[in-house]
Design a protein around this motif. Structure first.
Motif, short mmCIF file in Angstrom:
data_model
loop_
_atom_site.label_atom_id
_atom_site.label_comp_id
_atom_site.label_asym_id
_atom_site.label_seq_id
_atom_site.Cartn_x
_atom_site.Cartn_y
_atom_site.Cartn_z
N ASP A 63 0.84 -1.19 0.00
CA ASP A 63 0.00 0.00 0.00
C ASP A 63 0.87 1.24 0.00
O ASP A 63 2.00 1.22 0.45
CB ASP A 63 -0.95 0.01 1.20
N ARG A 64 0.31 2.30 -0.57
CA ARG A 64 0.93 3.62 -0.47
C ARG A 64 -0.10 4.50 0.21
O ARG A 64 -1.16 4.74 -0.36
CB ARG A 64 1.22 4.20 -1.85
N GLY A 65 0.20 4.94 1.42
CA GLY A 65 -0.73 5.76 2.18
C GLY A 65 -2.10 5.11 2.28
O GLY A 65 -3.13 5.79 2.23
N GLY A 66 -2.14 3.78 2.36
CA GLY A 66 -3.41 3.08 2.52
C GLY A 66 -4.02 2.61 1.21
O GLY A 66 -4.86 1.72 1.21
N GLU B 460 7.48 3.99 4.16
CA GLU B 460 6.40 4.52 5.00
C GLU B 460 5.86 3.48 5.99
O GLU B 460 5.13 3.83 6.90
CB GLU B 460 5.26 5.06 4.12
N HIS B 461 6.21 2.22 5.82
CA HIS B 461 5.67 1.20 6.72
C HIS B 461 6.55 0.90 7.91
O HIS B 461 6.09 0.37 8.90
CB HIS B 461 5.40 -0.09 5.93
N VAL B 492 0.41 -2.50 5.16
CA VAL B 492 0.60 -3.87 4.69
C VAL B 492 1.95 -4.09 4.00
O VAL B 492 2.27 -5.19 3.57
CB VAL B 492 -0.53 -4.32 3.72
N GLY B 493 2.75 -3.02 3.89
CA GLY B 493 4.07 -3.19 3.29
C GLY B 493 4.10 -2.72 1.85
O GLY B 493 3.08 -2.28 1.30
N CYS B 494 5.28 -2.79 1.21
CA CYS B 494 5.42 -2.31 -0.16
C CYS B 494 6.65 -2.93 -0.81
O CYS B 494 7.30 -3.79 -0.22
CB CYS B 494 5.53 -0.78 -0.19
#
Ligand code: SRM
Ligand SMILES: Cc1cc2nc3c(=O)[nH]c(=O)nc-3n(C[C@H](O)[C@H](O)[C@H](O)COP(=O)(O)OP(=O)(O)OC[C@H]3O[C@@H](n4cnc5c(N)ncnc54)[C@H](O)[C@@H]3O)c2cc1C
Ligand code: SF4
Ligand code: FES
Lengths: 118, 830
Positions: A63-66, B460-461, B492-494
């Motif tokens: 996800d990116r920002g959800g 961001e995670h 949930v990760g990336c």
């Protein structure tokens, strides 16, 4: 609008959570189907619009920002799984397909104008 | 009653104008007369059409409210008394009229210029006709060696034609370059197999036996060819304006003032057709500025044309060419390197302190700095600037950093102080870097100058750095990503954190990388244990430890490559790469390779790649130790070791260093008494010679120290940080490193040793793990619903007797880059 004509792809259990798989529809269209960790399903075009190779199904999801996204394995642009829009270049988008599970089988809307959820 | 606006021409600038006007003042009722059969498209990228980009992909059109576009309907007359525009089929009254008719390609008056097989290069239709005509033909001539001519030449080359450029001026790109620069450019172009004749003009074309023959102004010089493209400049399409009595410029173009108004106050002209105070601009960015000016005026504003920076940077046929500021001046200094094909020229004030302009060919790296410094102090030592060396320079606040969007250094520093922390944020709040992108390196530099510490958070995670995550995983014994993100992360990760965690789990020996949940974390290369190529196929690289291989094994590689029709190449790492494998063939290929005793070479992973060797004492008269055996032993010891970035090594048999060990992450050089160990070397992007860590040690000490070096690096480095940057970043440098891993100052050596022991014990070939496991094999298909079907979109062609992705011969070397000109507008009194 045309009613989506659904095509069965595979058993839901065949899909690995957090990973995609490609499917070839009757009309030759290639669709990338993703099963996320929460078992939600998304389907978008398998063709990377930047490099024009059919590889989107092999990207990492997250996800990116959800917003649920898949990143192209080639040049790593992120695409929203919901809208298909490329978050790194909003002029580009993947086609989005309807997808559902019926009796344990994954089915994809074979009419390309069909948008997920529409 | 709504106001009526008529626009003639739906080209790049016309389209930008429509977007701007509908956004600012939706009350206009707009009619667009569009001569071409399709609405506006990206003419700047026109050549991409030959690279497989379709007309739809080039389109710039979208539905705009209140705008009616009349396709294929050119304006034929303007009646200014009745205030109406006429086409063949209708009449369109206007309150305001905008000319955006662009230019036409100029064809010099020449006998035979109208023959079949003679073309211009301006529209999609032109390109379609060129393509159709080139089919099955051999040779093409481009008339004109400027920007457009070079693009056209590239296009002909893409179509597989032998290509000849004929330029009347004495050198190429005479408008942007001086003689020396044009000469270097010519050298590059000719290397690509395109012939160039300067100082030559066509004088007559005739049809001879189904081909064309062009005679020139030079005695006896004539060209026999199949196709001729004129790219000899453009002329404004001002005829319609002339016919209705609107004033035109001395050298053509519809004359306008700085507000784009023509001699008729209700009529504007924008884009290439406008002669702004007499000057026509043949680039798109000044046209965009004009579009914004008129949109503002129609909404009651007072914008005027901000002036255009005609600086240019582009990659033509793979060659960097840049020109900025003044072309010539009181003082000029140049640098010419014919061997590397680079040329630089700086134009200076007579006291040599102020930079007025210049040009670069072959290497345009200093371009952002130089362009931003035009009009200010020369930003560094002349010798460094000219030779493309490292320049340590601070720009003045007023310097324009992004000239596409007219953003100064001052504005960027302001945004950084207000909290912009990376390039993405700077783009969003200043618009800098959002057009051609050539200022982005500069933005990064300014971020550092502004004291922005690049955050070490993985993404961001995870707020933690990779080293912190490594410690967490090691200490807590967590073995899954889901547990780690649930306890220590968010979301949930990336694609950043998943492979990072996958690599950490693998470094700590957590079984097969495609086992269970780990499979979903891997980058696509690791997921298929092969390297993804541009067309969706994969490459296969079996390990060849130390580069030593038996004839039998060589034959197996040859047989496998033949059976599966793979392109083969000797790599720079002393082994063999086989390209073009379809995903469903990978297990079959590896079955054969594994049966013959091969293992994965981990070319796909952030892991040990190769340990190169030289022949050493076995054969070489200078060798002092057995470098081949050492290389093989090291490669086998560390094979499969996952790390923050790839690891490379080499062993040389004496100080002559034929294995290039000092360019490696860890390199070993034999001495009379034992081995010297070097660490932190790098080739690639930023080459660095490795530092000497130990000298004259025995084999046991050597190996133990390498074990610790690698494990210390794996435990503490950042994501994608090679050992060179890691060593450089260690406070206390190489001496500190020696204290930690040789003298055990931190008391961690036993643990590092144990980690490496565990790796060596647990190593198993990843490919063998797949071909023996039906569940893992299931994933090696192109389609879940058609496991037997290969991806039909993958096609190949043959080049030099081997197979390549389709389009290889046609793939463009030229990526047209939008040119750097401001498009923002400065309104007066606002
Ligand atoms: C095949 C090979 C070129 C060749 O035909 O010789 C090659 C091919 C690639 N290199 Fe390389 N490199 C190859 C030797 C090198 C070398 C020379 C060497 O190893 O002695 C270097 C410089 C030495 C060094 O790394 O310090 C090299 C520096 C790079 C870099 C820049 C690394 C850096 O630190 O700046 C990259 C990019 C990266 O890793 O991010 C890269 C990345 C790549 C990738 C993985 C790019 C990609 O992602 O597709 C290429 C994949 C090939 C494939 O699909 O199989 N390759 N690459 C060489 C394979 C060697 C092998 O047998 O494993
Ligand atoms: C191959 C190529 C590469 C280029 N590369 C670059 C580059 O890298 N950087 C750069 O800045 N610029 C480049 N340019 C130039 C750039 O394309 C032009 O500056 C830009 O398109 C000008 O926009 P315009 O709207 O003024 O004209 P155009 O885009 O030419 O549009 C004018 C339109 O008006 C139509 N028209 C004309 N007369 C009538 C009429 N009577 N009635 C109705 N319609 C009419 C024409 O058919 C045309 O569609 C390139 C041009 C070409 C051909
Ligand atoms: S490094 Fe020394 S031993 Fe090895 S091949 Fe070169 S000269 Fe011979
Ligand atoms: S985007 Fe900044 S100079 Fe082009």
């Amino acid at each position: 609008m045309t009613e989506p004509r659904f095509e069965s792809i595979c058993d839901f259990d065949l899909l690995i959570p957090g990973r995609g798989a490609a499917a070839l529809l009757g009309d030759g269209t290639q669709v990338a189907v993703f099963r996320l960790h929460d078992d939600s399903l998304y389907a978008v075009s398998n063709r990377d619009p930047f490099m024009r190779a059919n590889v989107i199904s092999r990207g990492i999801v997250g996800d990116r920002g959800g917003e649920p996204v898949v990143t192209s394995p080639l040049l790593k642009q992120a695409f929203s799984l919901k809208s298909g829009v490329c978050l790194d270049d909003e002029t580009v988008a993947l086609e989005v397909f309807a997808v559902e599970v019926v009796d344990g089988a994954v089915r994809v809307g074979a009419v390309s104008e069909v948008k997920a959820g529409a | 009653m709504s106001k009526r606006l008529v626009v003639i021409g739906d080209g790049m600038v016309g389209r930008r104008f429509l977007e701007a006007v509908t956004q600012r003042d939706p009350s206009w009722d707009v009619t667009v007369l569009c001569e071409e059969p399709r609405p506006a498209y990206d003419r700047v990228r026109l050549s991409a059409f030959f690279d497989g980009v379709s007309a739809e992909e080039l389109s710039l059109a979208s539905d705009l409210p209140g705008v009616e576009v009349r396709l294929g309907e050119p304006a034929v007359a303007v009646d200014r008394d009745a205030k109406a525009v006429r086409s063949e089929s209708g009449e369109y009254p206007y309150d305001k009229l905008v000319f955006a008719t662009g230019s036409y390609a100029f064809v010099p008056p020449m006998e035979g210029a109208d023959l079949d097989g003679v073309f211009v290069y301006r529209t999609i239709e032109d390109l379609e006709s060129i393509k159709a005509h080139a089919e099955g033909r051999r040779h093409g001539v481009v008339i004109g060696g400027g920007l457009l001519g070079l693009e056209a030449a590239n296009a002909l080359k893409l179509l597989g034609l032998e290509t000849q450029i004929v330029e009347f001026a004495p050198w190429l790109m005479a408008r942007q370059l001086d003689e020396a620069g044009g000469g270097i450019l010519k050298q590059h172009i000719e290397k690509l197999g395109i012939k160039v004749d300067c100082g030559t003009g066509g004088s007559r074309i005739e049809a001879v036996d189904g081909r064309l023959r062009m005679e020139t102004n030079r005695d006896g010089v004539a060209f026999d060819t199949d196709l001729i493209v004129f790219a000899a400049g453009v002329r404004p399409r001002d005829q319609l304006a002339r016919d209705c009595g609107i004033e035109v410029g001395e050298r053509g173009g519809i004359l306008t003032d700085l507000s784009c108004q023509t001699s008729d106050p209700d009529v504007y002209a924008i884009g290439e057709v406008a002669a702004m105070e007499g000057m026509c601009y043949g680039l798109v960015a000044p046209g965009y500025s004009m579009a914004e000016v008129v949109a503002d005026r129609l909404a009651g504003g007072e914008a005027t044309f901000p002036g255009a920076d005609m600086s240019t940077k582009l990659k033509l046929l793979g060659v960097d060419v840049a020109q900025f500021g003044a072309f010539d001046g009181p003082l000029a200094t140049t640098y010419l390197d014919p061997v590397n094909g680079t040329y630089a020229k700086l134009v200076l004030s007579d006291d040599a302190t102020t930079l007025l302009g210049g040009m670069l060919v072959g290497n345009a790296e200093p371009y952002p700095l130089l362009r931003a410094s035009v009009g200010g102090k020369v930003p560094g030592a002349l010798a460094d600037l000219l030779s493309g060396g490292e320049v340590d320079a601070a720009l003045p606040e007023g310097a324009q950093v992004c000239s596409c969007n007219a953003v100064t250094k001052g504005e960027i520093m302001g945004a950084i102080h207000e909290g912009c922390h990376d390039v993405a944020e700077l783009k969003a709040c200043t618009k800098a870097g959002t057009s051609c992108g050539s200022c982005i390196p500069m933005l990064k530099q300014l971020l550092t100058e502004g004291g922005v510490e690049v955050s070490k958070a993985v993404c961001e995670h995870f707020a933690q750095s990779r080293a912190e995550l490594f410690d967490i995983v090691k200490v807590t014994g967590i073995t899954t990503f889901s547990e780690l993100i649930a306890r220590y992360g968010a979301g949930v990760g990336c694609d950043l954190c998943k492979p990072t965690v996958a690599s950490i789990l693998a470094s700590l020996s957590n079984g097969h990388i495609l086992e269970g949940e780990q499979a979903a974390l891997q980058d696509t290369n690791d997921h298929f244990l092969a390297n993804l190529q541009r067309n969706g196929t994969y490459s296969v690289v079996p390990r060849i430890p130390g580069g030593e291989i038996t004839p039998e094994k060589l034959i197996v590689i040859g047989e496998v490559a033949k059976e599966f029709d793979l392109y083969t190449k000797i790599t720079g790492g002393q082994r063999i790469d086989m390209f073009g494998a379809r995903v469903e063939d990978l297990p079959k290929i590896w079955r054969k390779l594994v049966d013959a005793g091969f293992e994965s070479g981990h070319a796909y992973g952030k892991a040990l790649r190769t340990v190169k060797s030289c022949v050493g004492t076995d054969w070489c008269r200078y060798g002092v130790q057995d470098s081949v055996k050492m290389a093989i032993d090291l490669e086998l010891r560390y094979r499969g070791l996952r790390s923050p970035h790839k690891l490379k090594s080499a062993v040389s048999g004496c100080a002559r260093e034929c294995a290039e060990a000092r360019g490696k992450d860890f390199g070993v050089i034999a001495t009379e008494h034992g081995w010297n160990l070097y660490v932190g070397g790098n080739g690639g992007f930023t080459p660095r010679h490795a530092d000497l860590l130990l000298s004259d040690v025995d084999t046991e000490t050597l190996v133990r120290t390498i074990d610790r070096f690698l494990m210390f690096y794996i435990s503490t480095a950042d994501r994608l940080q090679r050992t060179s940057k890691w060593v450089e970043g260690l406070e206390g440098g190489i001496d500190y490193l020696r204290e930690v891993i040789v003298d055990d100052r931190l008391g961690i050596c036993a643990e590092l040793d144990a980690l490496m022991e565990k790796h060596v014990e647990n190593y198993a070939d990843e490919w063998k793990g797949v071909i023996d496991d039906p569940e893992k094999l299931q994933r090696f298909v192109s389609f879940v619903n058609a496991p037997e079907t290969p991806d039909p979109s993958i096609e190949f062609e043959t080049v030099r007797g081997q197979k390549f992705p389709a389009g290889t011969t046609a793939r463009s070397h030229a990526a047209p880059v939008a040119l750097g000109i401001p498009v923002t507008l400065r309104s007066e009194g606002k």
